[in-house]
Design a protein around this motif. Structure first.
Motif, PDB file in Angstrom:
ATOM      1  N   VAL A 127       0.784  -1.358   0.083  1.00 18.97           N
ATOM      2  CA  VAL A 127      -0.064   0.114  -0.062  1.00 18.97           C
ATOM      3  C   VAL A 127       0.849   1.342   0.106  1.00 18.97           C
ATOM      4  CG1 VAL A 127      -0.248   0.320   2.565  1.00 18.97           C
ATOM      5  CG2 VAL A 127      -2.186   1.030   0.828  1.00 18.97           C
ATOM      6  N   ASP A 128       2.036   1.225   0.604  1.00 17.46           N
ATOM      7  CA  ASP A 128       2.830   2.606   0.660  1.00 17.46           C
ATOM      8  C   ASP A 128       3.629   2.769  -0.545  1.00 17.46           C
ATOM      9  OD1 ASP A 128       2.312   3.240   3.453  1.00 17.46           O
ATOM     10  OD2 ASP A 128       3.774   1.904   4.183  1.00 17.46           O
ATOM     11  N   LYS A 129       4.036   1.646  -1.528  1.00 19.61           N
ATOM     12  CA  LYS A 129       4.664   1.799  -2.670  1.00 19.61           C
ATOM     13  C   LYS A 129       3.938   1.798  -3.745  1.00 19.61           C
ATOM     14  CE  LYS A 129       9.007  -0.205  -0.793  1.00 19.61           C
ATOM     15  NZ  LYS A 129       9.829  -1.244  -0.955  1.00 19.61           N
ATOM     16  N   HIS A 130       2.871   1.150  -3.781  1.00 20.77           N
ATOM     17  CA  HIS A 130       2.092   0.939  -4.952  1.00 20.77           C
ATOM     18  C   HIS A 130       0.346   1.379  -4.615  1.00 20.77           C
ATOM     19  CE1 HIS A 130       5.432  -0.791  -6.560  1.00 20.77           C
ATOM     20  NE2 HIS A 130       5.289  -1.718  -5.803  1.00 20.77           N
ATOM     21  N   ARG A 131       0.235   2.599  -4.200  1.00 21.90           N
ATOM     22  CA  ARG A 131      -1.207   2.890  -3.608  1.00 21.90           C
ATOM     23  C   ARG A 131      -2.244   2.623  -4.892  1.00 21.90           C
ATOM     24  NH1 ARG A 131      -0.761   6.891   0.470  1.00 21.90           N
ATOM     25  NH2 ARG A 131       0.722   6.029   1.717  1.00 21.90           N
ATOM     26  N   SER A 132      -1.953   3.024  -5.918  1.00 20.28           N
ATOM     27  CA  SER A 132      -3.040   2.861  -7.146  1.00 20.28           C
ATOM     28  C   SER A 132      -3.450   1.404  -7.187  1.00 20.28           C
ATOM     29  CB  SER A 132      -2.616   3.447  -8.370  1.00 20.28           C
ATOM     30  OG  SER A 132      -2.416   4.922  -8.508  1.00 20.28           O
ATOM     31  N   GLY A 133      -2.130   0.683  -7.439  1.00 21.92           N
ATOM     32  CA  GLY A 133      -2.697  -0.825  -7.674  1.00 21.92           C
ATOM     33  C   GLY A 133      -3.067  -1.452  -6.704  1.00 21.92           C
ATOM     34  N   THR A 134      -2.848  -0.988  -5.337  1.00 27.25           N
ATOM     35  CA  THR A 134      -3.327  -1.889  -4.275  1.00 27.25           C
ATOM     36  C   THR A 134      -4.951  -1.204  -3.828  1.00 27.25           C
ATOM     37  OG1 THR A 134      -1.279  -1.449  -3.088  1.00 27.25           O
ATOM     38  CG2 THR A 134      -2.993  -1.964  -1.566  1.00 27.25           C
ATOM     39  N   LEU A 135      -5.174  -0.399  -4.531  1.00 32.27           N
ATOM     40  CA  LEU A 135      -6.489   0.244  -4.649  1.00 32.27           C
ATOM     41  C   LEU A 135      -7.512  -0.421  -5.639  1.00 32.27           C
ATOM     42  CD1 LEU A 135      -8.518   2.070  -3.213  1.00 32.27           C
ATOM     43  CD2 LEU A 135      -8.023   3.808  -4.988  1.00 32.27           C
ATOM     44  N   ALA A 155      -9.739   3.344 -12.682  1.00 35.94           N
ATOM     45  CA  ALA A 155      -8.809   3.042 -14.092  1.00 35.94           C
ATOM     46  C   ALA A 155      -8.820   4.398 -14.860  1.00 35.94           C
ATOM     47  CB  ALA A 155      -9.215   1.922 -14.807  1.00 35.94           C
ATOM     48  N   ALA A 156      -9.860   4.890 -15.022  1.00 38.38           N
ATOM     49  CA  ALA A 156      -9.828   6.148 -16.025  1.00 38.38           C
ATOM     50  C   ALA A 156      -8.985   7.362 -15.610  1.00 38.38           C
ATOM     51  CB  ALA A 156     -11.475   6.586 -16.230  1.00 38.38           C
ATOM     52  N   ILE A 157      -9.194   7.541 -14.111  1.00 40.34           N
ATOM     53  CA  ILE A 157      -8.326   8.414 -13.312  1.00 40.34           C
ATOM     54  C   ILE A 157      -6.856   8.110 -13.448  1.00 40.34           C
ATOM     55  CG2 ILE A 157      -7.946   9.423 -11.054  1.00 40.34           C
ATOM     56  CD1 ILE A 157     -10.932   9.006 -10.593  1.00 40.34           C
ATOM     57  N   ARG A 176      -4.224  10.767 -14.816  1.00 43.70           N
ATOM     58  CA  ARG A 176      -3.134  11.188 -14.095  1.00 43.70           C
ATOM     59  C   ARG A 176      -2.023  10.446 -13.557  1.00 43.70           C
ATOM     60  NH1 ARG A 176      -4.092  12.071  -9.419  1.00 43.70           N
ATOM     61  NH2 ARG A 176      -3.225  14.101  -9.404  1.00 43.70           N
ATOM     62  N   GLY A 177      -2.021   9.224 -14.100  1.00 43.85           N
ATOM     63  CA  GLY A 177      -0.779   8.567 -13.746  1.00 43.85           C
ATOM     64  C   GLY A 177      -0.989   8.039 -12.181  1.00 43.85           C
ATOM     65  N   PRO A 199      -5.860  14.242  -6.101  1.00 47.56           N
ATOM     66  CA  PRO A 199      -5.185  14.909  -5.224  1.00 47.56           C
ATOM     67  C   PRO A 199      -5.518  15.020  -3.954  1.00 47.56           C
ATOM     68  CG  PRO A 199      -5.419  16.108  -7.410  1.00 47.56           C
ATOM     69  CD  PRO A 199      -6.472  14.757  -7.211  1.00 47.56           C
ATOM     70  N   THR A 200      -4.619  15.198  -2.990  1.00 48.78           N
ATOM     71  CA  THR A 200      -5.274  15.498  -1.432  1.00 48.78           C
ATOM     72  C   THR A 200      -5.562  16.848  -1.454  1.00 48.78           C
ATOM     73  OG1 THR A 200      -2.875  15.739  -0.856  1.00 48.78           O
ATOM     74  CG2 THR A 200      -3.696  13.636  -0.822  1.00 48.78           C
ATOM     75  N   ARG A 201      -5.176  17.684  -2.118  1.00 47.76           N
ATOM     76  CA  ARG A 201      -5.479  19.247  -2.015  1.00 47.76           C
ATOM     77  C   ARG A 201      -6.346  19.920  -3.296  1.00 47.76           C
ATOM     78  NH1 ARG A 201      -5.850  20.136   3.751  1.00 47.76           N
ATOM     79  NH2 ARG A 201      -4.186  18.897   4.630  1.00 47.76           N
TER      80      ARG A 201
END
Length: 204
Positions: A78-86, A190-192, A196-197, A202-204
């Motif tokens: 989860v720390d290194k691969h946020r998108s994939g883990t989601l 997946a579209a996002i 965006r990569g 974004p958090t903000r």
């Protein structure tokens, strides 16, 4: 700590954080999907798949134990691969739930589905919680309370949807509705991710 607790006054600012709004929407829809089908998993397996009560209990046991696998995998990624883990666990859930009706009479296949489904559900929950803490560390108490409330609404809402679908179309249709709900989340993320990569706004 108290300086990170936040207050009700912080709610408007929290909803200005795209990642947090995304998290809440994902939580609502994914948990709706999960509990649309999981609330009725016993009648689905016994009435549609004609499994014995003993086999159904074993499926539920395997589903629960598989959560440990999901915890271990997610904690390492989860720390290194946020998108994939989601996204990947949501995709796995979508496939497992979508195949539930057609495989419900094949216990061997169900064992595999239950393992992947149970592991992915836990992995998603961990990803949600990590994202929550990253996005609202300064108002963790309020953000967590909102998350818990939305999670519980998803549980109750899922049970209600499953009830209506099973009453109108039978238990065999319930997994497909759940699959559609979770699948929408997969496609959106997946579209996002492609645009965006990152699958996380974004958090903000």
């Amino acid at each position: 700590t108290s300086n990170r607790a936040g207050s009700l006054k912080s709610l408007p600012s929290l909803f200005k954080r795209p990642a947090l709004v995304q998290l809440y929407l994902l939580t609502m829809v994914v948990i709706l999907g999960q509990f649309t089908v999981y609330s009725y998993i016993t009648p689905i397996l016994m009435n549609v798949g004609h499994l014995s009560e003993n086999a159904t209990v074993w499926f539920l046991f395997i589903f629960g134990i598989a959560g440990i696998i999901g915890t271990v995998i997610s904690s390492r990624t989860v720390d290194k691969h946020r998108s994939g883990t989601l996204v990947i666990p949501m995709l796995i859930m979508t496939v497992c739930v979508g195949l539930l009706t057609v495989t419900s009479s094949h216990f061997g296949v169900l064992v595999i589905l239950g393992t992947f489904w149970g592991a992915s559900m836990t992995a998603i929950s961990m990803a949600f919680q990590t994202l929550l803490l990253d996005t609202a560390r300064d108002a963790a108490d309020v953000a967590t309370s909102m998350f818990s409330g939305i999670f519980n609404i998803g549980i109750g809402g899922g049970a209600f949807i499953g009830s209506r679908v099973s009453a109108e179309f039978g238990f065999a249709a319930v997994p497909y509705v759940a699959c559609a709900l979770i699948g929408v989340c997969v496609l959106a993320c997946a579209a996002i991710w492609l645009k965006r990569g990152s699958a996380i706004l974004p958090t903000r």
